[in-house]
Design an enzyme around this catalytic site. Structure first.
Site, PDB file in Angstrom:
ATOM      1  N   ASP A   1       0.909  -0.916  -0.485  1.00  0.00           N
ATOM      2  CA  ASP A   1      -0.225  -0.104  -0.026  1.00  0.00           C
ATOM      3  C   ASP A   1       0.903   1.237   0.257  1.00  0.00           C
ATOM      4  O   ASP A   1       2.375   1.060   0.318  1.00  0.00           O
ATOM      5  CB  ASP A   1      -0.582  -0.586   1.160  1.00  0.00           C
ATOM      6  CG  ASP A   1      -2.119  -1.373   0.945  1.00  0.00           C
ATOM      7  OD1 ASP A   1      -2.745  -1.439  -0.380  1.00  0.00           O
ATOM      8  OD2 ASP A   1      -2.600  -1.489   1.995  1.00  0.00           O
TER       9      ASP A   1
ATOM     10  N   LYS B   1      -4.020   3.057  -2.625  1.00  0.00           N
ATOM     11  CA  LYS B   1      -5.296   3.691  -3.209  1.00  0.00           C
ATOM     12  C   LYS B   1      -5.114   5.618  -3.504  1.00  0.00           C
ATOM     13  O   LYS B   1      -4.910   5.820  -1.643  1.00  0.00           O
ATOM     14  CB  LYS B   1      -6.578   3.418  -2.247  1.00  0.00           C
ATOM     15  CG  LYS B   1      -6.679   1.810  -1.896  1.00  0.00           C
ATOM     16  CD  LYS B   1      -7.650   1.478  -1.433  1.00  0.00           C
ATOM     17  CE  LYS B   1      -8.218   0.429  -1.139  1.00  0.00           C
ATOM     18  NZ  LYS B   1      -7.256  -0.240   0.207  1.00  0.00           N
TER      19      LYS B   1
ATOM     20  N   MET C   1      -6.413   8.698  10.546  1.00  0.00           N
ATOM     21  CA  MET C   1      -6.345   9.033   9.187  1.00  0.00           C
ATOM     22  C   MET C   1      -7.868  10.103   8.827  1.00  0.00           C
ATOM     23  O   MET C   1      -8.929  10.289   8.551  1.00  0.00           O
ATOM     24  CB  MET C   1      -7.451   7.949   7.785  1.00  0.00           C
ATOM     25  CG  MET C   1      -6.450   6.498   7.435  1.00  0.00           C
ATOM     26  SD  MET C   1      -7.055   5.592   7.683  1.00  0.00           S
ATOM     27  CE  MET C   1      -8.403   5.062   8.479  1.00  0.00           C
TER      28      MET C   1
END
Length: 565
Positions: A36, A58, A171
């Protein structure tokens, strides 16, 4: 063919020493590593050089965009009979979508195993000197995601959250103001202590503290960026007592273990510019020594091959060990994994041409004295080694540059400069239906390639024009004309992107970057570094808006601005 196996592995908060022992072992045995956005290079370096490494991060703000692709990729690689490590930051089952991936693998008959990791929900507060539970301050801790649309998420019970003692949001930088407002609106005291920890246990770690009502303002003022962890509660006050505790996380070779990664690219830049260390690195690169040390070899074996004195060569190898470039075991020497990635000529991530150029071609005393007496005169002096060095650095940085660009699939990207092949791969990997064109400076007259910026003529409008690594090939006025041409040819809403070593933010950059710029300036010409303020002002004069600046690595940085719609 029998199916392989997928390991859903937690990579912890970032530092390789904070992996579990099993995670490190699986990385070393893997045939394929699917990783990731937040996985550090030093963790990836623990994988075998021959392992296939596939980036599936992503894009920020597009959380769902690649999950189906990841599911299909894991199954496909396992059905090829391979050992697949799915490497995820923190713990795979804590806001990492590991549960979804495990469910998909189970439904498709793929064997899998889940390896826990240290979550930043606990590691980041610990790094900042904050105990999330404490007998005198908090008897419970609640972990929540800050990556959501607050007004549309029925699972978030803000009234209940506001009553809990310690809250940890992952996040949450983008939604920081809305998180604090929601909690205050639902009864939390605005004066509750709060802390934000950026990139815990890694380069650029930064901690800010404030109150719940002011944390968003303080974070914006201090330039806090993702990934960051938000802690809210009385436990934040403990930081004042614990914040100065020292650490012993090693970053180099120790007792023959290959677990420790070698230097990062930025650390190698220091070695390439540092007196005897520079000379030793240059000689080793010139001999292709790192290519030879993929297996353990003795000084006698190498001395015979290179026709050197064996005792002298042993001292030389010991010096390379002290620099953290190779390791020794039982009187024999071998590469560290990070060395294999960046200093071996056969590696896809090789920076050998760049470091060789820097180590061997720094200007001596006379050119520097002449430069100080008479200033810069004449144009840049392009040659093979300079081109190879620019190509090497731009290729290394291409994936990190493309990760910072926010566009849609089907975008049109024009790349001018170095590293075109690497940029093309990174663009097509992220946007499969994109249109990509690259123009390399060496295709034209190198000495005058910037004079008219005619490289854009006839190419129409582009969603992004990426100019990478060309400042050493032209004077500043010529480079300005390149940016002017880019601003004319980018589509409304599109972006002009400059990736180079000539940008710096605020105060002077690290000494290795300043010396590199000075050495190139003395020996080769090219642009003198701009500040971000100068770059933003020039972009603004071209009618571009939304200036953004990012540090990329390898002494380079990134400036982005958009043409208004």
């Amino acid at each position: 063919m029998a199916n392989g196996k997928v390991y859903l592995v937690g990579a912890g908060p970032g530092h390789p020493e904070l992996l579990t022992i099993k995670a490190a072992r699986l990385l070393g045995d893997a045939d394929v590593v699917v990783y990731d956005r937040l996985i550090q290079e030093e963790v990836l370096s623990l994988a075998r050089p021959s392992a296939e490494k596939i980036y599936m991060g992503k894009p920020v703000g597009k959380h769902d965009s690649r999950q189906d692709e990841i599911h299909e990729l894991l199954c496909a690689k396992a059905r090829e009979g391979k050992r697949v490590v799915r490497l995820k930051g923190g713990d795979p089952f804590l806001f990492g979508r590991g549960g979804e991936e495990a469910e998909y693998l189970a439904e498709h008959g793929i064997e899998f195993e889940v390896i826990p990791g240290v979550s930043s929900a606990l590691a980041a507060p610990l790094s900042a000197g904050i105990a999330v539970t404490h007998r005198e301050a908090s008897s419970c801790v609640t972990i929540a995601t800050g990556h959501f649309a607050l007004d549309k998420d029925p699972q978030m019970d803000w009234e209940a959250l506001a009553r809990l003692e310690t809250l940890v949001f992952l996040m949450g930088v983008k939604n920081l103001k809305r998180i604090s407002d929601k909690l205050i609106q639902n009864g939390r005291d605005p004066k509750t202590p709060a802390a934000l920890i950026q990139t815990a246990y890694w380069h650029g770690e930064k901690v800010v503290t404030a109150t719940l009502e002011t944390i968003a303002e303080v974070a914006e003022k201090e330039g806090i960026e993702p990934p960051s962890t938000l802690v809210i509660g009385e436990v934040v006050k403990l930081r004042e007592k614990l914040k100065d505790v020292s650490r012993e996380l090693k970053r180099r070779h120790d007792e023959g273990s290959r677990f420790q990664p070698g230097p990062s690219p930025d650390q190698l830049l220091r070695l390439a510019l540092g007196g005897l260390a520079s000379e030793a690195l240059g000689i080793a690169l010139e001999l292709n020594l790192f290519d030879r040390l993929e297996t353990y070899l003795s000084p006698a074996e190498l001395a015979k091959e290179f026709k050197f004195d064996s005792a002298a060569l042993r001292e030389f190898l010991e010096a390379l060990c002290s620099m953290g470039l190779i390791e020794e075991k039982d009187g024999k020497y071998r590469n560290l994994d990070m060395t294999s990635r960046f200093l071996c000529s056969a590696s896809e991530a090789s920076l050998r041409p760049l470091f060789l150029q820097m180590a061997l071609d720094m200007p001596g005393r006379e050119p520097l004295e002449r430069f100080l007496s008479h200033g810069y005169s004449g144009g840049p002096k392009p040659d093979g080694p300079l081109h190879q060095a620019c190509e090497s650095l731009a290729s290394f940085c291409a994936p990190a540059v493309v990760e910072k660009l926010e566009m849609k699939d089907g975008c049109r990207v024009l790349h001018f400069g170095w590293g075109g092949a690497a940029f093309g791969r990174a663009v097509s990997s992220r946007w499969p239906r994109s249109r990509f064109k690259t123009i390399t400076p060496s295709e034209g007259d190198s000495c005058g390639l910037m004079e008219s910026a005619s490289f854009l003529d006839g190419n129409g409008e582009w969603d992004a024009i990426v100019i990478s690594g060309v400042s050493s090939s032209c004077r500043q006025e010529e480079f300005k004309r390149v940016l002017q041409a880019g601003a004319r040819h980018v589509a409304p809403g599109g972006m002009v992107v400059v990736h180079d070593a000539f940008l710096r933010q605020g105060s002077l950059p690290p000494s290795e970057v300043v010396l590199c710029a000075l050495g190139r300036r003395v020996g080769l010409g090219g642009c003198w570094p701009w500040s971000t303020g100068q770059a933003e002002a020039f972009f603004s004069s071209l009618g571009l808006v939304g200036f953004a600046f990012h540090q990329i690595g390898g002494g380079t940085s990134l400036a982005i601005a958009r043409r208004p719609c």
